[in-house]
Design a protein around this motif. Sequence first.
Motif, PDB file in Angstrom:
ATOM      1  N   UNK A 171       1.032  42.418 -11.664  1.00  0.00           N
ATOM      2  CA  UNK A 171      -0.475  41.886 -11.873  1.00  0.00           C
ATOM      3  C   UNK A 171      -1.339  40.960 -10.730  1.00  0.00           C
ATOM      4  N   UNK A 172      -0.610  41.800  -9.547  1.00  0.00           N
ATOM      5  CA  UNK A 172      -1.759  42.440  -8.108  1.00  0.00           C
ATOM      6  C   UNK A 172      -1.451  43.396  -8.055  1.00  0.00           C
ATOM      7  N   UNK A 173      -1.818  44.222  -8.856  1.00  0.00           N
ATOM      8  CA  UNK A 173      -1.574  45.503  -8.475  1.00  0.00           C
ATOM      9  C   UNK A 173      -2.814  45.781  -9.462  1.00  0.00           C
ATOM     10  N   UNK A 174      -3.170  45.180 -10.807  1.00  0.00           N
ATOM     11  CA  UNK A 174      -4.124  45.444 -11.667  1.00  0.00           C
ATOM     12  C   UNK A 174      -4.794  44.459 -12.214  1.00  0.00           C
ATOM     13  N   UNK A 175      -5.162  43.444 -11.382  1.00  0.00           N
ATOM     14  CA  UNK A 175      -5.626  42.093 -11.955  1.00  0.00           C
ATOM     15  C   UNK A 175      -6.724  42.839 -11.167  1.00  0.00           C
ATOM     16  N   UNK A 176      -7.580  43.536 -10.860  1.00  0.00           N
ATOM     17  CA  UNK A 176      -8.767  44.003 -11.092  1.00  0.00           C
ATOM     18  C   UNK A 176      -9.353  44.958 -11.601  1.00  0.00           C
ATOM     19  N   UNK A 177      -8.479  45.605 -12.253  1.00  0.00           N
ATOM     20  CA  UNK A 177      -7.917  46.854 -13.607  1.00  0.00           C
ATOM     21  C   UNK A 177      -8.022  46.476 -14.822  1.00  0.00           C
ATOM     22  N   UNK A 178      -8.413  44.740 -14.976  1.00  0.00           N
ATOM     23  CA  UNK A 178      -8.265  44.443 -16.752  1.00  0.00           C
ATOM     24  C   UNK A 178      -7.059  44.871 -17.813  1.00  0.00           C
ATOM     25  N   UNK A 179      -5.798  45.054 -16.612  1.00  0.00           N
ATOM     26  CA  UNK A 179      -4.627  44.302 -17.190  1.00  0.00           C
ATOM     27  C   UNK A 179      -4.086  43.320 -16.749  1.00  0.00           C
ATOM     28  N   UNK A 180      -3.775  41.623 -17.417  1.00  0.00           N
ATOM     29  CA  UNK A 180      -2.884  41.177 -17.083  1.00  0.00           C
ATOM     30  C   UNK A 180      -1.592  41.631 -17.057  1.00  0.00           C
ATOM     31  N   UNK A 181      -0.841  40.533 -16.505  1.00  0.00           N
ATOM     32  CA  UNK A 181       0.892  40.926 -16.667  1.00  0.00           C
ATOM     33  C   UNK A 181       1.361  39.352 -16.408  1.00  0.00           C
ATOM     34  N   UNK A 182       2.158  38.736 -17.056  1.00  0.00           N
ATOM     35  CA  UNK A 182       2.627  37.455 -17.056  1.00  0.00           C
ATOM     36  C   UNK A 182       4.235  37.488 -17.686  1.00  0.00           C
ATOM     37  N   UNK A 183       4.490  36.777 -17.277  1.00  0.00           N
ATOM     38  CA  UNK A 183       6.968  36.762 -17.722  1.00  0.00           C
ATOM     39  C   UNK A 183       6.845  35.624 -18.706  1.00  0.00           C
ATOM     40  N   UNK A 184       7.593  35.817 -19.708  1.00  0.00           N
ATOM     41  CA  UNK A 184       8.362  34.527 -19.654  1.00  0.00           C
ATOM     42  C   UNK A 184       9.983  34.114 -20.491  1.00  0.00           C
ATOM     43  N   UNK A 185      10.083  32.835 -19.872  1.00  0.00           N
ATOM     44  CA  UNK A 185      10.840  32.803 -19.145  1.00  0.00           C
ATOM     45  C   UNK A 185      11.714  31.198 -20.060  1.00  0.00           C
ATOM     46  N   UNK A 186      12.305  32.420 -21.185  1.00  0.00           N
ATOM     47  CA  UNK A 186      13.023  31.531 -22.281  1.00  0.00           C
ATOM     48  C   UNK A 186      14.983  30.863 -22.009  1.00  0.00           C
ATOM     49  N   UNK A 187      14.920  29.351 -22.224  1.00  0.00           N
ATOM     50  CA  UNK A 187      15.610  28.689 -22.443  1.00  0.00           C
ATOM     51  C   UNK A 187      17.250  29.436 -23.026  1.00  0.00           C
ATOM     52  N   UNK A 188      17.967  28.106 -23.493  1.00  0.00           N
ATOM     53  CA  UNK A 188      18.600  28.070 -24.751  1.00  0.00           C
ATOM     54  C   UNK A 188      17.776  28.705 -25.990  1.00  0.00           C
ATOM     55  N   UNK A 189      17.947  29.678 -25.992  1.00  0.00           N
ATOM     56  CA  UNK A 189      17.225  30.229 -28.023  1.00  0.00           C
ATOM     57  C   UNK A 189      18.314  30.633 -28.863  1.00  0.00           C
ATOM     58  N   UNK A 190      18.498  29.917 -30.432  1.00  0.00           N
ATOM     59  CA  UNK A 190      19.392  30.337 -30.793  1.00  0.00           C
ATOM     60  C   UNK A 190      18.720  31.606 -31.560  1.00  0.00           C
ATOM     61  N   UNK A 191      19.414  32.755 -30.787  1.00  0.00           N
ATOM     62  CA  UNK A 191      18.902  33.963 -31.315  1.00  0.00           C
ATOM     63  C   UNK A 191      20.689  34.134 -31.315  1.00  0.00           C
ATOM     64  N   UNK A 192      21.334  35.566 -32.353  1.00  0.00           N
ATOM     65  CA  UNK A 192      22.435  36.010 -33.181  1.00  0.00           C
ATOM     66  C   UNK A 192      23.688  36.027 -31.823  1.00  0.00           C
TER      67      UNK A 192
END
Length: 251
Positions: A171-192
């Motif tokens: 995110x820091x490396x590409x902040x001024x280069x047109x690319x945003x970078x974020x993370x998603x942190x799921x908790x207990x999700x009903x997958x198989x």
Amino acid sequence: MSDRLTGKIALITGAAGGIGEATAELFAREGARVVITDITSARLEKLAERLEGEGAEVLVAELDVSSPTAWEAVVERTRERFGGLDVLVNVAGIVDWPGIEDTGQEAWDRVIAVNQTGTWLGMKAALPLLRASGNASIINTSSVLGLIGSGAAAAYQASKGAVRLLTKTAAVEYATRGVRVNSVHPGVIVTSMIKTILDEQGDRQPDIVRTPMRRAGRPAEIAGAMVFLASDESSFVTGAELVVDGGLTAH
């Protein structure tokens, strides 16, 4: 839907089930053209047929995320089919539950190869197209176990913690280069995968008890977070951790 992703081209890994499938479905319904990938294509074909029946443009591609040549091939197919790429969603991942002493070298290497190295390889391969977009978003799937310790799942936790900080440095490396970078942190999700564990826990279900909302989440609830980070609504959001866990990490 509100066409929040109209005009965007999105590549989604791990799209054969759970969070990846729900994300692909919602992205398509919000107007994105989608590249859906997984280690095998059998279930992807059914998903593609369903989405195309709703009017979406879909490219199906098999992808071993731990293989740099496989990534290069999928990104090139995306360029050939759609002419570019605006969103990369790294969902593909595997889990191994043993702790430090009970984790074998082979299991450790495989989890790191898929979850951690696979995320890096995806960004590395896709970034030339994403930079060319000028308004791109990378969304990396970590976990609440990339934020807090559990006393188990040593390889998984190590890989998800690494994804968290890999996301921030990108995110820091590409902040001024047109690319945003974020993370998603799921908790207990009903997958198989998680449903099997919850069923084994029976009435106790300690993972649910520890969640303040006293329920597991649905893949669609993670997909909504993915849409926000992929859309222009999050234009000033980069390097962030979007936690979707029913309050699990709040205490």
